[in-house]
Design a protein around this motif. Structure first.
Motif, PDB file in Angstrom:
ATOM      1  N   VAL A 125      51.245   4.008  52.379  1.00 21.21           N
ATOM      2  CA  VAL A 125      51.361   4.545  50.779  1.00 21.21           C
ATOM      3  C   VAL A 125      50.067   4.431  50.021  1.00 21.21           C
ATOM      4  O   VAL A 125      49.806   3.195  49.544  1.00 21.21           O
ATOM      5  CB  VAL A 125      52.754   4.236  50.277  1.00 21.21           C
ATOM      6  CG1 VAL A 125      52.756   4.882  48.854  1.00 21.21           C
ATOM      7  CG2 VAL A 125      53.907   4.400  50.888  1.00 21.21           C
ATOM      8  N   VAL A 126      49.627   5.447  49.192  1.00 21.37           N
ATOM      9  CA  VAL A 126      48.707   5.275  48.291  1.00 21.37           C
ATOM     10  C   VAL A 126      49.433   5.454  46.829  1.00 21.37           C
ATOM     11  O   VAL A 126      50.164   6.317  46.647  1.00 21.37           O
ATOM     12  CB  VAL A 126      47.566   6.266  48.414  1.00 21.37           C
ATOM     13  CG1 VAL A 126      46.730   6.432  47.052  1.00 21.37           C
ATOM     14  CG2 VAL A 126      46.861   6.536  49.643  1.00 21.37           C
ATOM     15  N   VAL A 127      49.400   4.137  46.230  1.00 27.54           N
ATOM     16  CA  VAL A 127      50.006   3.892  44.907  1.00 27.54           C
ATOM     17  C   VAL A 127      48.955   4.029  43.745  1.00 27.54           C
ATOM     18  O   VAL A 127      47.846   3.377  43.884  1.00 27.54           O
ATOM     19  CB  VAL A 127      50.676   2.606  44.918  1.00 27.54           C
ATOM     20  CG1 VAL A 127      51.354   2.699  43.411  1.00 27.54           C
ATOM     21  CG2 VAL A 127      51.727   2.693  45.825  1.00 27.54           C
ATOM     22  N   ALA A 128      49.051   4.828  42.822  1.00 33.71           N
ATOM     23  CA  ALA A 128      48.039   5.040  41.837  1.00 33.71           C
ATOM     24  C   ALA A 128      48.561   4.715  40.488  1.00 33.71           C
ATOM     25  O   ALA A 128      49.966   5.381  40.179  1.00 33.71           O
ATOM     26  CB  ALA A 128      47.244   6.275  41.921  1.00 33.71           C
ATOM     27  N   THR A 129      48.105   4.076  39.575  1.00 36.28           N
ATOM     28  CA  THR A 129      48.572   3.884  38.164  1.00 36.28           C
ATOM     29  C   THR A 129      47.297   3.911  37.160  1.00 36.28           C
ATOM     30  O   THR A 129      46.143   3.987  37.540  1.00 36.28           O
ATOM     31  CB  THR A 129      49.217   2.551  38.158  1.00 36.28           C
ATOM     32  OG1 THR A 129      50.163   2.704  36.756  1.00 36.28           O
ATOM     33  CG2 THR A 129      48.576   1.420  38.002  1.00 36.28           C
TER      34      THR A 129
ATOM     35  N   ARG B  89      55.096  -4.964  37.366  1.00 35.05           N
ATOM     36  CA  ARG B  89      56.182  -3.948  37.128  1.00 35.05           C
ATOM     37  C   ARG B  89      56.484  -3.225  38.411  1.00 35.05           C
ATOM     38  O   ARG B  89      57.486  -2.762  38.781  1.00 35.05           O
ATOM     39  CB  ARG B  89      55.878  -3.069  35.896  1.00 35.05           C
ATOM     40  CG  ARG B  89      55.844  -3.608  34.526  1.00 35.05           C
ATOM     41  CD  ARG B  89      55.858  -2.558  33.443  1.00 35.05           C
ATOM     42  NE  ARG B  89      54.541  -2.220  33.241  1.00 35.05           N
ATOM     43  CZ  ARG B  89      53.596  -2.604  32.535  1.00 35.05           C
ATOM     44  NH1 ARG B  89      54.001  -3.843  31.702  1.00 35.05           N
ATOM     45  NH2 ARG B  89      52.436  -1.991  32.414  1.00 35.05           N
ATOM     46  N   LEU B  90      55.403  -3.042  39.249  1.00 33.50           N
ATOM     47  CA  LEU B  90      55.424  -2.105  40.372  1.00 33.50           C
ATOM     48  C   LEU B  90      56.037  -3.256  41.361  1.00 33.50           C
ATOM     49  O   LEU B  90      56.576  -2.719  42.590  1.00 33.50           O
ATOM     50  CB  LEU B  90      54.003  -1.866  40.816  1.00 33.50           C
ATOM     51  CG  LEU B  90      53.469  -0.421  40.031  1.00 33.50           C
ATOM     52  CD1 LEU B  90      52.111  -0.350  39.961  1.00 33.50           C
ATOM     53  CD2 LEU B  90      54.337   0.876  40.538  1.00 33.50           C
ATOM     54  N   GLY B  91      56.010  -4.482  41.224  1.00 38.45           N
ATOM     55  CA  GLY B  91      56.141  -5.381  42.384  1.00 38.45           C
ATOM     56  C   GLY B  91      55.378  -5.280  43.609  1.00 38.45           C
ATOM     57  O   GLY B  91      55.877  -5.523  44.515  1.00 38.45           O
ATOM     58  N   LEU B  92      54.194  -4.860  43.244  1.00 42.61           N
ATOM     59  CA  LEU B  92      52.867  -5.095  44.134  1.00 42.61           C
ATOM     60  C   LEU B  92      51.953  -6.074  44.121  1.00 42.61           C
ATOM     61  O   LEU B  92      51.790  -6.466  42.877  1.00 42.61           O
ATOM     62  CB  LEU B  92      52.371  -3.575  44.300  1.00 42.61           C
ATOM     63  CG  LEU B  92      53.483  -2.563  44.554  1.00 42.61           C
ATOM     64  CD1 LEU B  92      52.757  -1.050  44.319  1.00 42.61           C
ATOM     65  CD2 LEU B  92      54.176  -2.535  45.678  1.00 42.61           C
ATOM     66  N   ASP B  93      51.265  -6.268  45.127  1.00 43.29           N
ATOM     67  CA  ASP B  93      50.107  -7.347  45.186  1.00 43.29           C
ATOM     68  C   ASP B  93      48.852  -6.469  44.592  1.00 43.29           C
ATOM     69  O   ASP B  93      47.881  -7.280  44.061  1.00 43.29           O
ATOM     70  CB  ASP B  93      49.993  -7.959  46.451  1.00 43.29           C
ATOM     71  CG  ASP B  93      50.892  -8.778  46.876  1.00 43.29           C
ATOM     72  OD1 ASP B  93      51.744  -9.364  45.934  1.00 43.29           O
ATOM     73  OD2 ASP B  93      51.229  -9.118  47.943  1.00 43.29           O
ATOM     74  N   SER B  94      48.881  -5.132  45.106  1.00 47.62           N
ATOM     75  CA  SER B  94      47.622  -4.454  44.615  1.00 47.62           C
ATOM     76  C   SER B  94      48.030  -2.958  44.611  1.00 47.62           C
ATOM     77  O   SER B  94      48.950  -2.704  44.908  1.00 47.62           O
ATOM     78  CB  SER B  94      46.412  -4.651  45.346  1.00 47.62           C
ATOM     79  OG  SER B  94      46.890  -4.068  46.793  1.00 47.62           O
ATOM     80  N   VAL B  95      47.200  -2.190  43.802  1.00 51.94           N
ATOM     81  CA  VAL B  95      47.314  -0.640  44.076  1.00 51.94           C
ATOM     82  C   VAL B  95      46.008  -0.147  44.646  1.00 51.94           C
ATOM     83  O   VAL B  95      45.121  -0.774  44.485  1.00 51.94           O
ATOM     84  CB  VAL B  95      47.483   0.004  42.653  1.00 51.94           C
ATOM     85  CG1 VAL B  95      49.026  -0.180  42.070  1.00 51.94           C
ATOM     86  CG2 VAL B  95      46.345  -0.142  41.778  1.00 51.94           C
TER      87      VAL B  95
END
Length: 267
Positions: free
Chosen positions: A63-67, A89-95
C-alpha cells in the motif's frame, strides 16, 4: 520518472472525518484492490485512515500511503514535529509519500524543504511530494530539494485539465496526482461528458476517471464512500477512444472548483 511506483487510481479521503465511516471505506477499498490511499493533517482523519489500513487483509508493503503537512505547520521545526505526529496517528512507521500541502501560510522554501529532505533521510517518508504549486514554485522547490519530487498534487479533471502542469510532470519525471477528478460533482453535470458517457453506456463519473487514466503521468484520487468506491475502481475498465479524448480536449468549458483564496489560512 521517479522510482515511486504509484498505482493508477488512488482513494481520496478529504472531508471524510467520521472515524468509523472513513476507516471502513479505507478497509473496503484496500480489500477491493486499491493500493494508494491519500490523507492529510488538514483532513483530521489520519487516525481513521490508519485504522482502515490495519483492518484490511492486505500486506502493508503493498500500500502506498500519502499524507500532507498542513500549511500552518510548514515552518522547519513544525514540519519535522508534525510529520512524526502524523505517523503516530496513522499507526505507521513511515509513509511512502509526504507532501507539502500548500505553498502558503507558514511555507518557507528554505526551512520547509530542508525539513522535507531531512524527514526523507530519517525514514519518516520514502518520497517527497508537493501540492498546489505553480510552475515557478515547482522550479524553485526542485532547485532547493535534495530529494527528487516524486509527485505534485493538484485539482485536475476534464473541465480543469491542467495542461501545463501535466506537461511539466512528464518533462520532469514525476506524477501529477489529481484531486477532485470529478470536479466535486460539477463535471457530472456537463453535457459533453454526459454524451460521451451515453455513447459508452456508462456514468459520467467513469468518463472523468477514464479521461484521467488516458493522460500520461496523471493519477486520479477520487474521494468516495459506499458503492462509489467500487464504481470508481471499475472505471479502470473503460477506455475512451481518440474521438472522445479530442472532444474533451477541445471542450470550451473550463472550470476550477477549488478556490485557493477561499482557504482558511488565506482569509
Amino acid at each position: 520518472m521517479t522510482d515511486l511506483d504509484l498505482p493508477a487510481l488512488g482513494l481520496g479521503t478529504s472531508a471524510n472525518d467520521d472515524f468509523e465511516e472513513c476507516a471502513e471505506t479505507v478497509r473496503a477499498a484496500l480489500d477491493l484492490g486499491y493500493r494508494h490511499v491519500d490523507t492529510a493533517q488538514m483532513y483530521d482523519n489520519e487516525a481513521a485512515v490508519g485504522e482502515g489500513i490495519s483492518r484490511a487483509d492486505v500486506p502493508r508493503e503493498e500500500v502506498v500511503v500519502a499524507t500532507k503537512v498542513h500549511p500552518d505547520n510548514l515552518a522547519y521545526d513544525d514540519a519535522k514535529r508534525t510529520a512524526r505526529e502524523s505517523l503516530e496517528r496513522l499507526g505507521l512507521d513511515s509513509v511512502e509519500l509526504l507532501y507539502v500541502h500548500w505553498p502558503t501560510s507558514a511555507y518557507d522554501p528554505g526551512g520547509t524543504l530542508r525539513a522535507m529532505d531531512e524527514l526523507r533521510d530519517e525514514g519518516v517518508c520514502d518520497h517527497v511530494g508537493l501540492s498546489n504549486f505553480t510552475p515557478d514554485l515547482l522550479d524553485e522547490a526542485r532547485a532547493r530539494l535534495d530529494a527528487p519530487v516524486a509527485a505534485h498534487q493538484v485539482e485536475c479533471h476534464p473541465l480543469f485539465p491542467q495542461d501545463d502542469l501535466r506537461a511539466y510532470a512528464v518533462e520532469h519525471g514525476h506524477y501529477l496526482v489529481g484531486y477532485s477528478p470529478l470536479g466535486r460533482g460539477e463535471a457530472l453535470e456537463d453535457p459533453l461528458l454526459g454524451e460521451i458517457a451515453e455513447k459508452h453506456d456508462t456514468s459520467t463519473a467513469a468518463v472523468c476517471l477514464a479521461w484521467a487514466f488516458a493522460q500520461e503521468a496523471l493519477v486520479p484520487i477520487p474521494k468516495a464512500t459506499g458503492d462509489h468506491v467500487r464504481a470508481n475502481y471499475e472505471a479502470r475498465d473503460l477506455e475512451l477512444d481518440a474521438e472522445d479524448l479530442d472532444r474533451i480536449a477541445a471542450h470550451d468549458v473550463r472550470e476550477r472548483v477549488i478556490d485557493p483564496d477561499a482557504a482558511p489560512w488565506n482569509r
